[in-house]
Design a protein around this motif. Sequence first.
Motif, PDB file in Angstrom:
ATOM      1  N   SER A  25       1.638  44.969 -23.670  1.00 17.81           N
ATOM      2  CA  SER A  25       1.171  44.397 -22.415  1.00 17.81           C
ATOM      3  C   SER A  25       0.923  42.908 -22.620  1.00 17.81           C
ATOM      4  O   SER A  25       1.279  42.347 -23.652  1.00 17.81           O
ATOM      5  N   GLY A  26       0.283  42.257 -21.640  1.00 23.08           N
ATOM      6  CA  GLY A  26       0.075  40.819 -21.746  1.00 23.08           C
ATOM      7  C   GLY A  26       1.331  40.054 -21.381  1.00 23.08           C
ATOM      8  O   GLY A  26       2.165  40.516 -20.608  1.00 23.08           O
ATOM      9  N   GLU A  27       1.484  38.852 -21.923  1.00 24.49           N
ATOM     10  CA  GLU A  27       2.643  38.007 -21.672  1.00 24.49           C
ATOM     11  C   GLU A  27       3.713  38.298 -22.724  1.00 24.49           C
ATOM     12  O   GLU A  27       3.492  38.067 -23.914  1.00 24.49           O
ATOM     13  N   VAL A  28       4.877  38.775 -22.277  1.00 24.43           N
ATOM     14  CA  VAL A  28       5.923  39.206 -23.199  1.00 24.43           C
ATOM     15  C   VAL A  28       7.221  38.480 -22.865  1.00 24.43           C
ATOM     16  O   VAL A  28       7.645  38.456 -21.713  1.00 24.43           O
ATOM     17  N   SER A  29       7.858  37.909 -23.880  1.00 24.45           N
ATOM     18  CA  SER A  29       9.129  37.220 -23.720  1.00 24.45           C
ATOM     19  C   SER A  29      10.121  37.756 -24.743  1.00 24.45           C
ATOM     20  O   SER A  29       9.805  37.846 -25.932  1.00 24.45           O
TER      21      SER A  29
END
Length: 267
Positions: free
Chosen positions: A130-134
């Motif tokens: 989860s969170g910000e994933v790239s």
Amino acid sequence: MRQWTIESPEQLTFGDVDTLDVRVVAGKLAVLASDGPPTLEVAEFDSASPLLVSYDEDTRQLSVTYKDLTWDGMLGWLRRDRRRTVATLAVPRRCRVSAGVVSASAVVAGFEAATRVKSVSGEIVLDGVSGEVSATTASGDVESRAMEGNLSFTSVSGDLTVADGTPRRLRGNTVSGRITADLALRPTGYVTLNTVSGPIMVRLPVNAETDVTLRSTSGRLASAFEEISQAGGPGSRSMSGRLGGGMASLSATSVSGDVTLLKGEKE
């Protein structure tokens, strides 16, 4: 700062880690969220160049990489020398993770902060992240399982598969890769999927509440939801409509690829 040079199988334990930067060439890489002490286990190592490990106790930063394998230059890395590593890293789930591979497969699981993964041709699996994933690849495929954060995916020919996803934001862009997404959108969920020649297939729950727009210049458009109809009548290259209250947003666009919206089970 503590430093190690790894030239054979080895296991290391570290203090608190807030930031992880790991880059390998070939082999297998696993980066796992753990409640225990941060560890690195190198199970197999076959390389003429040593793997460099550094740990800064003040900044709580851990780095595992080859000296000449830079993050910015990874997608253009064309060296032919043998560098095979099988490694597992266990760090806290709130750790910020940057993981890069050339042809190695990578599994990244359980993290909640910021996760960045880059691959040339190796497969990437994001499990419960989860969170910000790239995720950025040249030809490597990306599979995301049970994701709940914001995922940004960019590839030339790699496929994107999202299984059991409940994203806040999902942005997928590929030239010739296939995009397949099984989604349960949040009320404020926002999904944009774009390909040039690759097909797009999305499955939503039968009780989904989202605005939908499907477009393709020359590909086939199809929807299992009666509420989604062709805009402008027969021959139109777009379909749109509102499912339920339409609180979320889904846009899927391809130049020549087919775009298909399927109906799944009730959420």
